[in-house]
Design a protein around this motif. Structure first.
Motif, PDB file in Angstrom:
ATOM      1  N   ARG A 179       0.806  -1.223   0.000  1.00 11.24           N
ATOM      2  CA  ARG A 179       0.000   0.000   0.000  1.00 11.24           C
ATOM      3  C   ARG A 179       0.841   1.277   0.000  1.00 11.24           C
ATOM      4  O   ARG A 179       0.307   2.374  -0.166  1.00 11.24           O
ATOM      5  CB  ARG A 179      -0.900   0.023   1.247  1.00 11.24           C
ATOM      6  N   ALA A 231      -8.215  -6.666  -6.502  1.00  8.51           N
ATOM      7  CA  ALA A 231      -7.024  -5.955  -6.990  1.00  8.51           C
ATOM      8  C   ALA A 231      -7.288  -5.323  -8.354  1.00  8.51           C
ATOM      9  O   ALA A 231      -6.814  -4.216  -8.639  1.00  8.51           O
ATOM     10  CB  ALA A 231      -5.849  -6.923  -7.065  1.00  8.51           C
ATOM     11  N   SER A 258      -8.948  -1.995  -8.084  1.00  4.14           N
ATOM     12  CA  SER A 258      -8.207  -0.915  -7.419  1.00  4.14           C
ATOM     13  C   SER A 258      -7.170  -0.259  -8.322  1.00  4.14           C
ATOM     14  O   SER A 258      -6.389   0.575  -7.877  1.00  4.14           O
ATOM     15  CB  SER A 258      -7.510  -1.467  -6.168  1.00  4.14           C
ATOM     16  N   ALA A 259      -7.129  -0.644  -9.603  1.00  3.42           N
ATOM     17  CA  ALA A 259      -6.135  -0.069 -10.521  1.00  3.42           C
ATOM     18  C   ALA A 259      -6.689  -0.100 -11.939  1.00  3.42           C
ATOM     19  O   ALA A 259      -7.745  -0.671 -12.207  1.00  3.42           O
ATOM     20  CB  ALA A 259      -4.831  -0.856 -10.434  1.00  3.42           C
ATOM     21  N   GLN A 312      -1.941   0.600 -15.352  1.00  2.00           N
ATOM     22  CA  GLN A 312      -1.106   0.413 -14.159  1.00  2.00           C
ATOM     23  C   GLN A 312      -0.641  -1.051 -14.038  1.00  2.00           C
ATOM     24  O   GLN A 312       0.497  -1.320 -13.663  1.00  2.00           O
ATOM     25  CB  GLN A 312      -1.885   0.824 -12.905  1.00  2.00           C
ATOM     26  N   THR A 313      -1.533  -1.943 -14.351  1.00  2.00           N
ATOM     27  CA  THR A 313      -1.177  -3.363 -14.282  1.00  2.00           C
ATOM     28  C   THR A 313      -0.105  -3.698 -15.308  1.00  2.00           C
ATOM     29  O   THR A 313       0.847  -4.444 -15.021  1.00  2.00           O
ATOM     30  CB  THR A 313      -2.421  -4.240 -14.503  1.00  2.00           C
ATOM     31  N   THR A 322       3.198  -2.589 -14.060  1.00  2.63           N
ATOM     32  CA  THR A 322       3.758  -3.505 -13.066  1.00  2.63           C
ATOM     33  C   THR A 322       4.348  -4.740 -13.733  1.00  2.63           C
ATOM     34  O   THR A 322       5.417  -5.225 -13.337  1.00  2.63           O
ATOM     35  CB  THR A 322       2.675  -3.919 -12.055  1.00  2.63           C
ATOM     36  N   ARG A 370      -0.923  -0.344  -4.493  1.00  3.53           N
ATOM     37  CA  ARG A 370      -2.348  -0.137  -4.786  1.00  3.53           C
ATOM     38  C   ARG A 370      -3.048   0.268  -3.496  1.00  3.53           C
ATOM     39  O   ARG A 370      -2.731  -0.226  -2.417  1.00  3.53           O
ATOM     40  CB  ARG A 370      -2.994  -1.424  -5.314  1.00  3.53           C
ATOM     41  N   ARG A 374      -8.546   5.705  -3.126  1.00  2.00           N
ATOM     42  CA  ARG A 374      -7.959   6.227  -4.371  1.00  2.00           C
ATOM     43  C   ARG A 374      -8.379   7.672  -4.565  1.00  2.00           C
ATOM     44  O   ARG A 374      -9.520   8.057  -4.413  1.00  2.00           O
ATOM     45  CB  ARG A 374      -8.382   5.365  -5.562  1.00  2.00           C
TER      46      ARG A 374
END
Length: 391
Positions: free
Chosen positions: A228, A339, A342-343, A347-348, A351, A381, A387
């Motif tokens: 986090r 998950a 939350s993005a 963004q994924t 990563t 995240r 957010r």
């Protein structure tokens, strides 16, 4: 049962090598047989297993092998089989020179002398050039079998002197069937292990037969999903290094103890007896080899963690895009869905790129902890309500 029975999902490659073994057994000149081979394929596809199956077929004089030769090859004790493998990060020049000398010996009991080079991609350019000279003018009855992830991992001059056999990634069902048939694993567990290992046969075996290995993998995924903040990423990186170390110890600790006991026994040192000064250099050499193996095992453990994390964020991306593709980590589908919410897909993807970059950096000898910290920062995240809220 034949020498090829335990190989999974590689029918095309088996056909090529079996034809070569048949030509060799009939001692006839044929385009099917040559003196040097390169078996390539992704990690876990069974490169070394196929190499030893081919070696067994050549040494037995039968394209399907025989029981006596199988036992000797499995124990690496056949007089006409030589193995060049490394427990370290690279294959040393001295080891290649030693094996090259042995390649000139006439076969003891069969028609061929076979040399298997595992992880040929770990040869430096200088080491590769030593082997190149041998491949250019090979002994008549010696067969070289090299193993590497891809042809690009070897220098071009070696690639031009070997015949390549490419392996494919076996299907999940095929790997699960192998685990059930060979290891007696429950089918449901075998299917899960094969899926989570992404068809990596060796890793699937570990996950199917070791509860500790499964627990370490589960913890890795939970930690990645719980990052986090930047301090959290730093703490998670440290814990991932610990998990990789525990995994490496599980692989090497028992083997190290057995090797030391065997060495002391072969040197005539009784249990509990002090090692005589004249023999200490041999024990030190063993300990240095074990340290190199531990270093490699740790790096391999870190890489396995990164592969598992890549599968996790791949599943998150699949969920975000609504693709009708089966998840790798099906058992934590609810966590993956949270998950994904939350993005953003961008963004994924970032990563996933960071995970690949971490693998490249570690391979280039960047400190693993720093590489993992940088990667995990991209995985930060916050739950949906948080957010957009200033911290």
């Amino acid at each position: 049962m034949t020498v090829w029975s335990d190989l999974t999902g590689q029918d095309a490659a088996i056909d090529v090598l079996r034809a070569a073994a048949t030509a060799a057994a009939e001692t006839r000149i044929s385009a099917d047989m040559t003196h040097s081979w390169l078996i390539t394929g992704p990690p876990g596809s069974g490169r070394s297993n196929l190499a030893y199956a081919f070696a067994e077929a050549l040494l037995s004089g039968s394209p399907d092998g025989d029981e006596t030769t199988h036992a000797q090859v499995a124990a690496r004790s056949h007089p006409d089989l030589h193995v060049l493998a490394t427990e370290g990060v690279i294959i040393k020049v001295a080891d290649v020179r030693k094996i090259v000398e042995r390649s000139h010996y006439a076969p003891s009991v069969g028609h061929h002398r076979v040399i298997v080079v595992e992880d040929a991609d770990r040869m430096t350019e200088q080491t590769s050039n030593v082997l190149l000279k041998e491949l250019e003018e090979p002994p008549e009855r010696t067969v070289w079998i090299l193993c590497a992830p891809s042809e690009a991992d070897l220098i071009p001059t070696i690639r031009s002197r070997v015949r390549s056999v490419r392996l494919q990634v076996p299907g999940i069902a095929a790997v699960a069937d192998l685990l059930v048939r060979r290891d007696g694993v429950d089918h449901e567990l075998a299917e899960r292990a094969a899926r989570e290992a992404q068809s990596h046969i060796g890793m699937a075996h570990r996950l199917a037969t070791s509860a500790d290995a499964r627990d370490r993998r589960d913890e890795t995924l939970r930690l990645a999903l719980s990052v986090r903040s930047t301090p959290g990423a730093v703490l998670t990186a440290a814990r991932l290094i610990e998990i990789a170390g525990d995994d490496a110890k599980a692989i090497t600790e028992l083997r190290d103890a057995e090797e030391r006991e065997h060495t002391l026994r072969s040197l005539g040192v009784a249990p509990g007896q002090a090692v005589p000064a004249a023999l200490r250099s041999q024990i030190r050499a063993l300990e240095e080899d074990q340290k190199r193996r531990a270093t490699r095992s740790l790096r391999d453990g870190i890489d396995r963690i990164l592969v598992d994390l890549a599968s996790l964020f791949r599943d998150i991306l699949v969920t975000q895009l609504g693709a009708e593709v089966e998840l790798v980590n099906l058992e934590i589908a609810a966590d993956i869905a949270r998950a994904a919410a939350s993005a953003t897909p961008a963004q994924t993807l970032a990563t996933l790129d960071a995970i690949q970059e971490a693998r490249v950096r570690i391979d280039a000898n960047v400190q693993p902890t720093l590489a993992l910290e940088a990667m995990l920062v991209s995985a930060i995240r916050r739950p949906e309500p948080a957010r957009g809220v200033r911290s």
